[in-house]
Design an enzyme around this catalytic site. Structure first.
Site, mmCIF file in Angstrom:
data_model
loop_
_atom_site.group_PDB
_atom_site.id
_atom_site.type_symbol
_atom_site.label_atom_id
_atom_site.label_comp_id
_atom_site.label_asym_id
_atom_site.label_seq_id
_atom_site.Cartn_x
_atom_site.Cartn_y
_atom_site.Cartn_z
ATOM 1 N N SER A 119 0.803 -1.224 0.000
ATOM 2 C CA SER A 119 0.000 0.000 0.000
ATOM 3 C C SER A 119 0.836 1.275 0.000
ATOM 4 O O SER A 119 0.323 2.350 -0.309
ATOM 5 C CB SER A 119 -0.941 0.017 1.209
ATOM 6 O OG SER A 119 -0.218 0.169 2.416
ATOM 7 N N LYS A 135 0.931 4.683 6.924
ATOM 8 C CA LYS A 135 0.413 5.519 5.841
ATOM 9 C C LYS A 135 1.089 6.889 5.912
ATOM 10 O O LYS A 135 1.845 7.187 6.828
ATOM 11 C CB LYS A 135 -1.105 5.698 5.945
ATOM 12 C CG LYS A 135 -1.918 4.408 6.035
ATOM 13 C CD LYS A 135 -1.927 3.625 4.745
ATOM 14 C CE LYS A 135 -2.745 2.341 4.898
ATOM 15 N NZ LYS A 135 -2.665 1.489 3.680
#
EC number: 3.4.21.89
Length: 220
Positions: free
Chosen positions: A50, A111
């Site tokens: 990701s 993230k």
């Protein structure tokens, strides 16, 4: 006769048993390692794509645990923060939807911070807008050329949302293949564990060989 002289004790009688010396040394080492891991720096391994190409599967990284405040163990509270998370920081945090799970079953995500408290974040045709202005960074990747409509979810199109106080909007750099704030909402500041700052090791499981060109690289 000389008074006041103490008799020396043979060293054999004062020396600790070997097992006790090793045990004490291991105990001290374990305590120091726990303190370092809890308050200073912690190692993490990247399990998914990701954050490609910033972070690849098999990258091992170190996270600064004190920059956002020293954590109070087994809580989501911090104290003595150097600074708050900033837009562009790559952070490790406890997944908010795991809040009701037992402590040791909660997952850690990594993230990039996109929206800070008070920001209005919107996604239009894959492009991110913050407070009405386009926010593009060199690290973002779009590996799928097609744009999906809102009926298929908020991946490529998301209505404007305002980041509440004490929370952050995060996204993966691999925008088309990241499960992030577009889908599940904001990250409370108390869930943030630290700032990812360096890759200390990287292993390519397909080639069975280290990625030497990534070792020791700062995370930007």
């Amino acid at each position: 006769m000389i008074f006041g002289r103490k008799k020396s004790i043979p060293s054999e009688l004062t020396k600790k048993p070997w097992w006790r010396e090793y045990g004490e040394a291991l105990l001290v080492a374990a305590i120091l390692a726990l303190i370092i891991r809890t308050f200073i720096v912690q190692a993490f391994k990247i399990p998914s794509g990701s954050m490609e190409d910033t972070l690849l599967i098999g990258d091992h990284l170190l996270v600064n645990k004190f920059i956002y405040g020293l954590p109070i163990p087994f809580t989501n509270k911090h104290f003595l923060a150097i600074r708050h998370p900033q837009r562009g920081d790559v952070i490790v945090f406890e997944f908010p939807e795991d809040a009701d799970k037992p402590y040791f079953e909660r997952r850690d995500f990594i993230k990039r911070v996109i929206g800070t408290p008070g920001d209005k974040v919107e996604v239009r045709n894959k492009r991110v807008y913050i407070n009405g202005k386009l926010y593009a960074i060199e690290q973002e990747r779009h590996k799928e050329s097609s744009v999906v409509g809102p009926q298929y979810g908020p991946r490529d199109n998301m209505r404007p949302v305002e980041v509440p106080p004490g929370s952050y909007f995060v996204m993966g750099d691999n925008r088309d293949r990241s499960y992030d704030s577009r889908f599940w909402g904001f990250v409370p500041e108390g869930n943030i564990k630290g700032l990812a700052f360096i890759k200390y090791w990287s292993w390519d499981s397909k080639k069975h060989w280290p990625r030497f060109n990534r070792i020791g690289r700062l995370i930007e």
